[in-house]
Design an enzyme around this catalytic site. Structure first.
Site, PDB file in Angstrom:
ATOM      1  N   GLY A 185       0.830  -1.187   0.000  1.00 46.13           N
ATOM      2  CA  GLY A 185       0.000   0.000   0.000  1.00 46.13           C
ATOM      3  C   GLY A 185       0.868   1.241   0.000  1.00 46.13           C
ATOM      4  O   GLY A 185       2.087   1.174   0.226  1.00 46.13           O
ATOM      5  N   ILE A 187       2.129   5.105   1.300  1.00 52.04           N
ATOM      6  CA  ILE A 187       2.543   5.607   2.615  1.00 52.04           C
ATOM      7  C   ILE A 187       1.290   5.970   3.418  1.00 52.04           C
ATOM      8  O   ILE A 187       0.463   6.755   2.970  1.00 52.04           O
ATOM      9  CB  ILE A 187       3.444   6.845   2.457  1.00 52.04           C
ATOM     10  CG1 ILE A 187       4.662   6.504   1.603  1.00 52.04           C
ATOM     11  CG2 ILE A 187       3.877   7.381   3.816  1.00 52.04           C
ATOM     12  CD1 ILE A 187       5.426   7.721   1.120  1.00 52.04           C
ATOM     13  N   GLY A 188       1.134   5.364   4.586  1.00 52.11           N
ATOM     14  CA  GLY A 188      -0.019   5.663   5.432  1.00 52.11           C
ATOM     15  C   GLY A 188      -1.262   4.863   5.119  1.00 52.11           C
ATOM     16  O   GLY A 188      -2.327   5.137   5.677  1.00 52.11           O
ATOM     17  N   ALA A 189      -1.154   3.845   4.270  1.00 53.99           N
ATOM     18  CA  ALA A 189      -2.344   3.065   3.894  1.00 53.99           C
ATOM     19  C   ALA A 189      -2.780   2.096   4.991  1.00 53.99           C
ATOM     20  O   ALA A 189      -3.929   1.668   5.017  1.00 53.99           O
ATOM     21  CB  ALA A 189      -2.082   2.295   2.599  1.00 53.99           C
ATOM     22  N   THR A 193       0.013  -2.139   9.921  1.00 55.71           N
ATOM     23  CA  THR A 193      -0.974  -2.449  10.952  1.00 55.71           C
ATOM     24  C   THR A 193      -1.738  -3.714  10.608  1.00 55.71           C
ATOM     25  O   THR A 193      -1.943  -4.588  11.461  1.00 55.71           O
ATOM     26  CB  THR A 193      -1.959  -1.276  11.108  1.00 55.71           C
ATOM     27  OG1 THR A 193      -1.227  -0.092  11.451  1.00 55.71           O
ATOM     28  CG2 THR A 193      -2.980  -1.563  12.194  1.00 55.71           C
ATOM     29  N   GLU A 209       9.093  -4.130   7.090  1.00 55.51           N
ATOM     30  CA  GLU A 209      10.156  -3.351   6.469  1.00 55.51           C
ATOM     31  C   GLU A 209      10.881  -2.496   7.500  1.00 55.51           C
ATOM     32  O   GLU A 209      10.254  -1.887   8.372  1.00 55.51           O
ATOM     33  CB  GLU A 209       9.584  -2.452   5.367  1.00 55.51           C
ATOM     34  CG  GLU A 209      10.642  -1.712   4.594  1.00 55.51           C
ATOM     35  CD  GLU A 209      10.069  -0.936   3.424  1.00 55.51           C
ATOM     36  OE1 GLU A 209      10.846  -0.502   2.572  1.00 55.51           O
ATOM     37  OE2 GLU A 209       8.838  -0.770   3.375  1.00 55.51           O
ATOM     38  N   TYR A 221      13.223  13.534   2.217  1.00 54.91           N
ATOM     39  CA  TYR A 221      12.020  14.365   2.290  1.00 54.91           C
ATOM     40  C   TYR A 221      12.365  15.858   2.314  1.00 54.91           C
ATOM     41  O   TYR A 221      11.528  16.696   1.982  1.00 54.91           O
ATOM     42  CB  TYR A 221      11.180  13.982   3.513  1.00 54.91           C
ATOM     43  CG  TYR A 221      10.444  12.670   3.332  1.00 54.91           C
ATOM     44  CD1 TYR A 221       9.650  12.447   2.208  1.00 54.91           C
ATOM     45  CD2 TYR A 221      10.548  11.661   4.270  1.00 54.91           C
ATOM     46  CE1 TYR A 221       8.984  11.250   2.032  1.00 54.91           C
ATOM     47  CE2 TYR A 221       9.876  10.463   4.108  1.00 54.91           C
ATOM     48  CZ  TYR A 221       9.096  10.264   2.985  1.00 54.91           C
ATOM     49  OH  TYR A 221       8.436   9.072   2.806  1.00 54.91           O
ATOM     50  N   ASP A 260       4.754  -6.825   5.199  1.00 55.70           N
ATOM     51  CA  ASP A 260       4.107  -5.552   4.865  1.00 55.70           C
ATOM     52  C   ASP A 260       4.759  -4.884   3.651  1.00 55.70           C
ATOM     53  O   ASP A 260       4.578  -3.693   3.415  1.00 55.70           O
ATOM     54  CB  ASP A 260       4.111  -4.598   6.072  1.00 55.70           C
ATOM     55  CG  ASP A 260       5.492  -4.046   6.404  1.00 55.70           C
ATOM     56  OD1 ASP A 260       6.502  -4.638   5.947  1.00 55.70           O
ATOM     57  OD2 ASP A 260       5.551  -3.030   7.117  1.00 55.70           O
ATOM     58  N   GLU A 321       7.718  12.895   7.670  1.00 55.90           N
ATOM     59  CA  GLU A 321       6.678  12.617   6.680  1.00 55.90           C
ATOM     60  C   GLU A 321       5.682  13.767   6.516  1.00 55.90           C
ATOM     61  O   GLU A 321       4.889  13.755   5.574  1.00 55.90           O
ATOM     62  CB  GLU A 321       5.893  11.359   7.060  1.00 55.90           C
ATOM     63  CG  GLU A 321       6.674  10.069   6.972  1.00 55.90           C
ATOM     64  CD  GLU A 321       5.831   8.871   7.343  1.00 55.90           C
ATOM     65  OE1 GLU A 321       6.218   7.735   6.997  1.00 55.90           O
ATOM     66  OE2 GLU A 321       4.782   9.049   8.006  1.00 55.90           O
TER      67      GLU A 321
END
Length: 377
Positions: A185, A187-189, A193, A209, A221, A260, A321
């Site tokens: 997914g 980033i943040g999907a 979790t 990861e 970033y 993940d 982020e």
């Protein structure tokens, strides 16, 4: 160590169709409250502490991030939903369903409306026998005794006989039919979790990861042009090393592997972040490495729209982020979807979770499990 609470509930019924009441109760708990990981056999036992029809009793092990106090309030609603009306009269009564919290991890709770471990559990065979079926490595935090040890000294001589073998909703799934599931997914999907929760609920080896250890990530970033290539090369090397090690190490005590990420994500991110000449060099290295990597038996992509991704990134609060632009996330999403379309020999499942919240809503989590299970079938 599990990131979730492991709570044991004792279920009982001695009114009406007792077995159906218990099965319905398990289904409601799993779909609405918490993941039912294990279920004991159903025992017929005499009423304890009063004269009445025999009970059917069983124990269930649930995994949840909720507190025991929150679970208590929710199981009281389940009792009411199944038709139980609690009376203000003192003493025990016949009931269509009774749900008690027996233990929460090896914690001790002593509040006005909740005592954990249950104050009478060590005196009741109809609690100890079903709990023994769950096969937990659990120690009573006050008595410092295991369930087998408590059974040996229990003075309850009630005749408790098995009347039905039950299987938990998790055990009915077929996730263990495959050796390796990769959950991907943006980033943040929520891929980490979900992978973590599945590993705990379904007895899988977890591979996560190691992005937090990458020294180039915060720098990237702040200055993408300068640090994109060393970042992507370091990620590729680290992902290759980790997956090679973890996928090769078979765990006899786990049913399958859930990760993940997979090595494929390296190419997707590199295509977005690198200049054309850098990407050609990168792809040459990637193609060499990819040939040595096993493909997942199932590749799950969690799609979330950009608005939800930005909200999730802000909520989890990683400082490096917080300045990720929306168009970068959109490029990553398009990169994943374009890549998936080209993978004719990869077993892919794309799930749009933009309107789901599998962390807060148990029903959404069950939906994801069922979608994955259906794909495996």
């Amino acid at each position: 160590m599990s990131s979730q609470n492991q709570i044991v509930l004792s279920l009982g019924s001695n009114v009406g169709n007792r077995l159906e009441a218990i099965k319905s109760c398990i289904g409601i708990i799993h779909y609405e409250i918490a993941t039912v990981v294990k279920v004991s056999s159903v025992y017929e036992t005499p009423a304890w502490g009063f004269e009445s029809e025999p009970f059917y009793n069983c124990a269930v092990l649930i995994h949840t991030s909720k507190s025991a106090q929150k679970i208590l309030s929710q199981i009281l609603k389940v009792e009411k939903q199944l038709g139980r009306t609690r009376s203000s009269e003192k003493g025990y009564q016949a009931r269509i369903i009774d749900i008690d919290i027996i233990s929460c991890n090896e914690d001790v709770v002593d509040s006005e409306n909740l005592e954990i471990p249950h104050q009478q559990m060590h005196n009741r065979k109809f609690v100890l026998l079903p709990m023994h079926d769950l096969g937990m490595n659990w120690m009573h935090p006050k008595f410092k005794k295991s369930i087998p040890e408590l059974l040996q000294i229990c003075e309850d001589e009630s005749d408790c006989k098995v009347v039905e073998k039950l299987v938990s909703p998790i055990e009915k799934l077929n996730l263990q039919n495959f050796n390796y599931i990769a959950i991907e997914g943006n980033i943040g999907a929520g891929k980490t979790t979900l992978a973590t929760k599945i590993s705990e609920d379904c007895n899988a080896k977890l591979v996560l990861e190691r992005f937090a250890d990458n020294p180039f990530l915060p720098k990237f970033y702040k200055d993408q042009n300068r640090y994109a290539f060393p970042l992507e090369m370091s990620f590729l090397a680290d992902r290759y090393q980790q997956l090679t090690d973890d996928l090769a190490q078979f765990d006899l005590f786990k049913d399958f592997i859930v990760a993940d990420y997979h090595i494929f994500k390296s190419l997707i991110f590199a295509k977005v972040t690198l200049h054309e000449d850098e990407f050609r060099l990168y792809k040459t290295m990637f193609d060499i490495i990819r040939k040595e990597m096993p493909k997942p038996d199932l590749y799950v992509y969690l799609y979330q729209n950009t608005e939800r991704l930005l909200a999730n990134i802000k909520k989890r609060g990683r400082s490096y982020e917080q300045e990720i632009p929306a168009d970068y996330l959109e490029k990553i999403n398009r990169g994943y979807l374009d890549y998936i379309k080209t993978q004719t020999d990869l077993n892919v499942l794309v799930i749009d979770i933009s309107d789901l919240d599998f962390i807060k809503k148990q029903s959404d989590y069950v939906y994801l499990l069922n979608e994955i299970n259906a794909k495996i079938k």
